[in-house]
Design a protein around this motif. Structure first.
Motif, PDB file in Angstrom:
ATOM      1  N   ILE A  73       0.843  -1.204   0.000  1.00  0.00           N
ATOM      2  CA  ILE A  73       0.000   0.000   0.000  1.00  0.00           C
ATOM      3  C   ILE A  73       0.884   1.262   0.000  1.00  0.00           C
ATOM      4  N   ASN A  99      -1.690   6.179   2.028  1.00  0.00           N
ATOM      5  CA  ASN A  99      -2.972   5.470   2.216  1.00  0.00           C
ATOM      6  C   ASN A  99      -2.932   4.440   3.331  1.00  0.00           C
ATOM      7  N   GLU A 131      -5.800   4.459   6.195  1.00  0.00           N
ATOM      8  CA  GLU A 131      -7.124   4.093   5.670  1.00  0.00           C
ATOM      9  C   GLU A 131      -7.152   2.615   5.257  1.00  0.00           C
ATOM     10  N   ALA A 132      -6.055   2.149   4.659  1.00  0.00           N
ATOM     11  CA  ALA A 132      -5.993   0.752   4.213  1.00  0.00           C
ATOM     12  C   ALA A 132      -6.078  -0.209   5.406  1.00  0.00           C
ATOM     13  N   LEU A 183      -9.606  -0.542   6.180  1.00  0.00           N
ATOM     14  CA  LEU A 183     -10.289  -1.299   5.128  1.00  0.00           C
ATOM     15  C   LEU A 183     -10.084  -2.792   5.311  1.00  0.00           C
ATOM     16  N   GLN A 238      -7.429  -7.031  -8.747  1.00  0.00           N
ATOM     17  CA  GLN A 238      -7.795  -6.213  -9.932  1.00  0.00           C
ATOM     18  C   GLN A 238      -7.995  -7.079 -11.175  1.00  0.00           C
ATOM     19  N   ARG A 290     -19.530  -0.066   3.596  1.00  0.00           N
ATOM     20  CA  ARG A 290     -19.930   1.306   3.936  1.00  0.00           C
ATOM     21  C   ARG A 290     -20.603   1.353   5.302  1.00  0.00           C
ATOM     22  N   LEU A 300     -18.066   0.928   7.948  1.00  0.00           N
ATOM     23  CA  LEU A 300     -17.182   2.096   8.052  1.00  0.00           C
ATOM     24  C   LEU A 300     -17.907   3.273   8.712  1.00  0.00           C
ATOM     25  N   TYR A 359     -16.425   5.550  11.868  1.00  0.00           N
ATOM     26  CA  TYR A 359     -15.926   6.891  11.554  1.00  0.00           C
ATOM     27  C   TYR A 359     -15.381   7.517  12.826  1.00  0.00           C
ATOM     28  N   ARG A 401     -14.518  13.287  15.790  1.00  0.00           N
ATOM     29  CA  ARG A 401     -13.578  14.411  15.798  1.00  0.00           C
ATOM     30  C   ARG A 401     -14.137  15.504  16.680  1.00  0.00           C
ATOM     31  N   LYS A 456     -11.548  15.340   7.058  1.00  0.00           N
ATOM     32  CA  LYS A 456     -12.565  14.838   6.134  1.00  0.00           C
ATOM     33  C   LYS A 456     -13.874  14.629   6.873  1.00  0.00           C
ATOM     34  N   ASN A 457     -14.969  14.876   6.146  1.00  0.00           N
ATOM     35  CA  ASN A 457     -16.253  14.521   6.746  1.00  0.00           C
ATOM     36  C   ASN A 457     -16.445  13.017   6.554  1.00  0.00           C
ATOM     37  N   LYS A 458     -17.581  12.515   7.093  1.00  0.00           N
ATOM     38  CA  LYS A 458     -17.785  11.062   7.126  1.00  0.00           C
ATOM     39  C   LYS A 458     -17.739  10.459   5.726  1.00  0.00           C
ATOM     40  N   TRP A 470     -14.296  10.450   4.228  1.00  0.00           N
ATOM     41  CA  TRP A 470     -13.441   9.481   4.894  1.00  0.00           C
ATOM     42  C   TRP A 470     -13.735   8.070   4.412  1.00  0.00           C
ATOM     43  N   ILE A 471     -15.040   7.730   4.288  1.00  0.00           N
ATOM     44  CA  ILE A 471     -15.424   6.393   3.813  1.00  0.00           C
ATOM     45  C   ILE A 471     -14.887   6.154   2.407  1.00  0.00           C
ATOM     46  N   GLU A 472     -15.035   7.165   1.557  1.00  0.00           N
ATOM     47  CA  GLU A 472     -14.536   7.027   0.180  1.00  0.00           C
ATOM     48  C   GLU A 472     -13.021   6.868   0.155  1.00  0.00           C
ATOM     49  N   SER A 473     -12.336   7.594   1.019  1.00  0.00           N
ATOM     50  CA  SER A 473     -10.869   7.488   1.034  1.00  0.00           C
ATOM     51  C   SER A 473     -10.443   6.094   1.511  1.00  0.00           C
ATOM     52  N   VAL A 474     -11.198   5.514   2.435  1.00  0.00           N
ATOM     53  CA  VAL A 474     -10.883   4.155   2.905  1.00  0.00           C
ATOM     54  C   VAL A 474     -11.123   3.149   1.774  1.00  0.00           C
ATOM     55  N   LEU A 475     -12.267   3.281   1.112  1.00  0.00           N
ATOM     56  CA  LEU A 475     -12.585   2.332   0.029  1.00  0.00           C
ATOM     57  C   LEU A 475     -11.606   2.453  -1.133  1.00  0.00           C
ATOM     58  N   ASN A 476     -11.025   3.602  -1.319  1.00  0.00           N
ATOM     59  CA  ASN A 476     -10.083   3.807  -2.426  1.00  0.00           C
ATOM     60  C   ASN A 476      -8.624   3.717  -1.998  1.00  0.00           C
ATOM     61  N   SER A 477      -8.387   3.248  -0.765  1.00  0.00           N
ATOM     62  CA  SER A 477      -7.017   3.255  -0.237  1.00  0.00           C
ATOM     63  C   SER A 477      -6.098   2.253  -0.936  1.00  0.00           C
ATOM     64  N   MET A 478      -6.676   1.401  -1.758  1.00  0.00           N
ATOM     65  CA  MET A 478      -5.826   0.431  -2.452  1.00  0.00           C
ATOM     66  C   MET A 478      -5.315   0.943  -3.788  1.00  0.00           C
ATOM     67  N   GLU A 479      -5.672   2.146  -4.126  1.00  0.00           N
ATOM     68  CA  GLU A 479      -5.216   2.705  -5.407  1.00  0.00           C
ATOM     69  C   GLU A 479      -3.697   2.796  -5.421  1.00  0.00           C
TER      70      GLU A 479
END
Lengths: 178, 99
Positions: free
Chosen positions: A103, A107, A110-111, A114, A136, A165, A168, A172, A175, B3-5, B8-17
């Motif tokens: 990774i 990231n 976040e990873a 995930l 992929q 989702r 997650l 969250y 904050r 980040k808002n919720k 943040w969720i989108e960034s987690v789901l896309n963290s494998m990019e």
């Protein structure tokens, strides 16, 4: 594969060079531990060597190898769960802090989250998600590996994402507002 | 920037990019080769093992039954023995060595 059946080491070595990363990467996505993933990879290639003669060629070699990897990984997880119950030391899987070595640095946090929530997915959704988004692979190849239809894979992925989702949202991080 | 919720969720789901595939250690192929040359362990299925256990119990019960039958009917053997002695005496009476 024929040369592997004949016991030719160079052929087996070539097969290993082609597929070891894929097998290892898939295994590590399931078990989230480097040592366990190595053990699974070892078992997968020993199985490939011993059962190469049973490969009928009705699917691509890669498809067959991915299937062996997935079955080995899922069996490994089940075996580990059984032995942890026996020793009354149940590891809370959703608290494993796994950092995938591939990774990107930006990231990593976040990873980590995930991979924790991926572990909570049902088997079929987990498999579809790992093959599609971590490996992929094209959706049709995922369908071939899982021996199901393209539509079924799409449905599994939709449900997997919806599930992720939901989980997650619960995670969250709170904050503090100034 | 926090980040808002949803972000943040989108960034987690896309963290494998951009992720690279994880690679096993260099010595793994050598370990695989070592394991391949070892004979494959014969796996006895749980079902086979259960049938063997059932057969063993059956044989044991059969043996116990046979032994009990043997000891419960001793008279049959004794009668056979007595009959045998009588026939021997018959033989002796038939031959009069001394008149």
């Amino acid at each position: 594969m024929k040369q592997v059946v004949e016991g030719k080491e160079t052929a087996f070595r070539q097969l290993y060079e082609l597929f070891s990363d894929k097998v290892y990467n898939t295994a590590i996505s399931y078990v989230q531990n480097e040592q366990d993933a190595e053990e699974i990879t070892q078992d997968v290639f020993v199985t490939i060597f011993r059962k190469a003669a049973t490969f009928k060629g009705d699917s691509a070699a890669g498809t067959w190898i991915y299937r062996i990897t997935i079955n080995s990984s899922l069996n490994f997880i089940k075996k580990k769960k059984r032995s942890s119950l026996f020793y009354f030391g149940k590891q809370k899987l959703d608290q494993v802090d796994f950092e995938h070595p591939g990774i990107l640095l930006e990231n990593k946090e976040e990873a980590k989250v995930l991979f924790q929530v991926i572990q909570q997915l049902p088997e079929q959704q987990k498999t579809a998600f790992i093959l599609s988004f971590i490996e992929q692979l094209p959706r049709q190849e995922v369908a071939d590996i899982m021996e199901t239809s393209l539509k079924a894979v799409e449905s599994l992925l939709q449900r997997a994402k919806a599930n992720l989702r939901k989980k997650l949202e619960k995670r969250y991080p709170e904050r503090r507002k100034k | 920037m926090k980040k808002n919720k949803h972000e943040w969720i989108e960034s987690v789901l896309n963290s494998m990019e951009g992720m690279q595939k994880a690679q096993p250690k260099d010595d793994l192929f050598a370990k695989i080769k070592t394991q391949i040359v070892q004979p494959e362990a014969r796996i006895i299925s749980l079902r086979q093992r259960n049938w063997v256990a059932i057969a063993a119990v059956f044989l044991l019960l059969f043996n116990v039954f046979a032994i009990r039958q043997y000891y419960n009917n001793p008279s049959a053997d004794y009668e056979q023995l007595v009959q045998g002695e009588d026939s021997n005496q018959q033989l002796v009476y038939d031959y009069n060595f001394y008149e």
